[in-house]
Motif scaffolding. Sequence first.
Motif, PDB file in Angstrom:
ATOM      1  N   SER A 163       0.817  -1.203   0.000  1.00 42.36           N
ATOM      2  CA  SER A 163       0.000   0.000   0.000  1.00 42.36           C
ATOM      3  C   SER A 163       0.857   1.262   0.000  1.00 42.36           C
ATOM      4  CB  SER A 163      -0.904  -0.006   1.238  1.00 42.36           C
ATOM      5  OG  SER A 163      -1.682   1.169   1.300  1.00 42.36           O
ATOM      6  N   GLY A 164       0.549   2.170  -0.904  1.00 40.59           N
ATOM      7  CA  GLY A 164       1.244   3.447  -0.967  1.00 40.59           C
ATOM      8  C   GLY A 164       2.529   3.437  -1.755  1.00 40.59           C
ATOM      9  N   GLU A 165       2.902   2.290  -2.345  1.00 33.30           N
ATOM     10  CA  GLU A 165       4.155   2.219  -3.102  1.00 33.30           C
ATOM     11  C   GLU A 165       3.883   1.919  -4.574  1.00 33.30           C
ATOM     12  OE1 GLU A 165       7.742   0.679  -1.493  1.00 33.30           O
ATOM     13  OE2 GLU A 165       6.776   0.090   0.386  1.00 33.30           O
ATOM     14  N   THR A 166       4.771   2.415  -5.425  1.00 32.92           N
ATOM     15  CA  THR A 166       4.660   2.203  -6.864  1.00 32.92           C
ATOM     16  C   THR A 166       5.901   1.456  -7.353  1.00 32.92           C
ATOM     17  OG1 THR A 166       3.400   4.253  -7.148  1.00 32.92           O
ATOM     18  CG2 THR A 166       4.448   3.313  -9.116  1.00 32.92           C
ATOM     19  N   PRO A 167       5.738   0.316  -7.995  1.00 36.42           N
ATOM     20  CA  PRO A 167       6.910  -0.441  -8.429  1.00 36.42           C
ATOM     21  C   PRO A 167       7.685   0.256  -9.549  1.00 36.42           C
ATOM     22  CG  PRO A 167       4.906  -1.421  -9.301  1.00 36.42           C
ATOM     23  CD  PRO A 167       4.472  -0.369  -8.323  1.00 36.42           C
ATOM     24  N   PRO A 168       9.000   0.297  -9.466  1.00 42.02           N
ATOM     25  CA  PRO A 168       9.809   0.841 -10.563  1.00 42.02           C
ATOM     26  C   PRO A 168       9.671  -0.034 -11.807  1.00 42.02           C
ATOM     27  CG  PRO A 168      11.076   0.672  -8.521  1.00 42.02           C
ATOM     28  CD  PRO A 168       9.830  -0.113  -8.317  1.00 42.02           C
ATOM     29  N   SER A 169      10.116   0.466 -12.908  1.00 43.64           N
ATOM     30  CA  SER A 169      10.083  -0.317 -14.145  1.00 43.64           C
ATOM     31  C   SER A 169      11.106  -1.446 -14.066  1.00 43.64           C
ATOM     32  CB  SER A 169      10.398   0.577 -15.348  1.00 43.64           C
ATOM     33  OG  SER A 169       9.441   1.617 -15.457  1.00 43.64           O
ATOM     34  N   PRO A 170      10.815  -2.579 -14.715  1.00 41.81           N
ATOM     35  CA  PRO A 170      11.797  -3.673 -14.736  1.00 41.81           C
ATOM     36  C   PRO A 170      13.111  -3.206 -15.340  1.00 41.81           C
ATOM     37  CG  PRO A 170       9.657  -4.424 -15.527  1.00 41.81           C
ATOM     38  CD  PRO A 170       9.579  -2.923 -15.424  1.00 41.81           C
ATOM     39  N   ARG A 171      14.198  -3.816 -14.896  1.00 42.60           N
ATOM     40  CA  ARG A 171      15.510  -3.439 -15.424  1.00 42.60           C
ATOM     41  C   ARG A 171      16.391  -4.669 -15.581  1.00 42.60           C
ATOM     42  NH1 ARG A 171      18.314  -0.369 -10.265  1.00 42.60           N
ATOM     43  NH2 ARG A 171      16.301   0.689 -10.224  1.00 42.60           N
ATOM     44  N   THR A 172      17.430  -4.526 -16.366  1.00 41.86           N
ATOM     45  CA  THR A 172      18.447  -5.568 -16.489  1.00 41.86           C
ATOM     46  C   THR A 172      19.800  -4.948 -16.175  1.00 41.86           C
ATOM     47  OG1 THR A 172      18.761  -5.144 -18.853  1.00 41.86           O
ATOM     48  CG2 THR A 172      17.137  -6.819 -18.244  1.00 41.86           C
ATOM     49  N   ALA A 173      20.746  -5.775 -15.800  1.00 42.62           N
ATOM     50  CA  ALA A 173      22.087  -5.287 -15.478  1.00 42.62           C
ATOM     51  C   ALA A 173      23.089  -6.407 -15.671  1.00 42.62           C
ATOM     52  CB  ALA A 173      22.145  -4.776 -14.042  1.00 42.62           C
ATOM     53  N   CYS A 174      24.290  -6.063 -16.066  1.00 40.48           N
ATOM     54  CA  CYS A 174      25.372  -7.034 -16.206  1.00 40.48           C
ATOM     55  C   CYS A 174      26.363  -6.788 -15.074  1.00 40.48           C
ATOM     56  CB  CYS A 174      26.056  -6.878 -17.555  1.00 40.48           C
ATOM     57  SG  CYS A 174      27.300  -8.174 -17.880  1.00 40.48           S
ATOM     58  N   ALA A 175      26.453  -7.748 -14.163  1.00 42.84           N
ATOM     59  CA  ALA A 175      27.350  -7.611 -13.011  1.00 42.84           C
ATOM     60  C   ALA A 175      28.693  -8.254 -13.311  1.00 42.84           C
ATOM     61  CB  ALA A 175      26.711  -8.261 -11.789  1.00 42.84           C
ATOM     62  N   ARG A 176      29.767  -7.490 -13.139  1.00 44.65           N
ATOM     63  CA  ARG A 176      31.114  -8.056 -13.273  1.00 44.65           C
ATOM     64  C   ARG A 176      31.645  -8.261 -11.851  1.00 44.65           C
ATOM     65  NH1 ARG A 176      34.824  -7.518 -17.395  1.00 44.65           N
ATOM     66  NH2 ARG A 176      33.935  -5.551 -18.182  1.00 44.65           N
ATOM     67  N   ILE A 177      31.914  -9.494 -11.509  1.00 46.07           N
ATOM     68  CA  ILE A 177      32.275  -9.841 -10.137  1.00 46.07           C
ATOM     69  C   ILE A 177      33.429 -10.835 -10.130  1.00 46.07           C
ATOM     70  CG2 ILE A 177      30.055  -9.368  -9.031  1.00 46.07           C
ATOM     71  CD1 ILE A 177      29.217 -12.207  -9.599  1.00 46.07           C
ATOM     72  N   SER A 178      33.958 -11.110  -8.950  1.00 47.23           N
ATOM     73  CA  SER A 178      35.065 -12.071  -8.834  1.00 47.23           C
ATOM     74  C   SER A 178      34.555 -13.480  -9.122  1.00 47.23           C
ATOM     75  CB  SER A 178      35.654 -12.012  -7.425  1.00 47.23           C
ATOM     76  OG  SER A 178      34.690 -12.395  -6.461  1.00 47.23           O
ATOM     77  N   PRO A 179      35.423 -14.379  -9.548  1.00 41.20           N
ATOM     78  CA  PRO A 179      35.005 -15.731  -9.952  1.00 41.20           C
ATOM     79  C   PRO A 179      34.256 -16.514  -8.884  1.00 41.20           C
ATOM     80  CG  PRO A 179      37.232 -15.284 -10.698  1.00 41.20           C
ATOM     81  CD  PRO A 179      36.856 -14.154  -9.787  1.00 41.20           C
ATOM     82  N   ASP A 180      34.524 -16.252  -7.598  1.00 41.29           N
ATOM     83  CA  ASP A 180      33.856 -17.012  -6.538  1.00 41.29           C
ATOM     84  C   ASP A 180      32.697 -16.247  -5.896  1.00 41.29           C
ATOM     85  OD1 ASP A 180      35.362 -15.076  -5.303  1.00 41.29           O
ATOM     86  OD2 ASP A 180      36.094 -16.378  -3.683  1.00 41.29           O
TER      87      ASP A 180
END
Length: 230
Positions: free
Chosen positions: A112-129
């Motif tokens: 109640s009282g909140e509006t969802p943001p638009s869907p998004r995508t992202a490419c995360a570059r992270i350490s191998p583990d």
Amino acid sequence: MTRRCAALVLAALLLSLTGAVQSAQAAGYRYWSFWDRSGDGWTYATQGPSTARPADGDVQGFRFAVSADSQDASQPRGAASFATICAKTPARDGTKRVALVIDFGTAADAPSGETPPSPRTACARISPDATTAEALASVAKPLRYDTNALLCAIAGYPETGCGEQVSGQAPGTDEPTSAAESQPAKESAKSERNEDGGPSVGLYAGAAAVAVLGAAAFWQARRRGSRRDG
């Protein structure tokens, strides 16, 4: 005529009790579900983002929605191609890339009282583990967790609440170490007791049904006894 009326009353009571049980079963939970991309479709994750360790090239998704369990959970929407999402993030030695699809859900599922943001995508570059939780934190802060490490908010959404029960709302349109880890235990506990600690609707319905059937049997016995006495 009296017997027929009693039968009709009994049938009506049982029908209303069945409707009450079905209404209780329709209650769901509002939470972020966690998904793995497999081929051209989504698969509900078998572990939470804090323990999952995706490989380079994996696609994972999060969807905020109201659902009763993993069987009717709403899947992330939108493009889910690693090549598309990570097109501008070239490979680099000593790192891995994970494509993330973050679907904030619909207005119908929003608190109640909140509006969802638009869907998004992202490419995360992270350490191998690195884990999925670390990948998510690198591209969608702030994250919010509860004391049981349940993921409550991504990019600050929603502002409040965490896996709360939503009564009387059809599933698929409301708990998960992600939803996959903690939801089953909470659902099992809440199936026996309602949200305020009282007995479940199913328990009341069962007791009422037994009482109605007992009354019907007592009425039949009295009727047979009256006939013998006469």
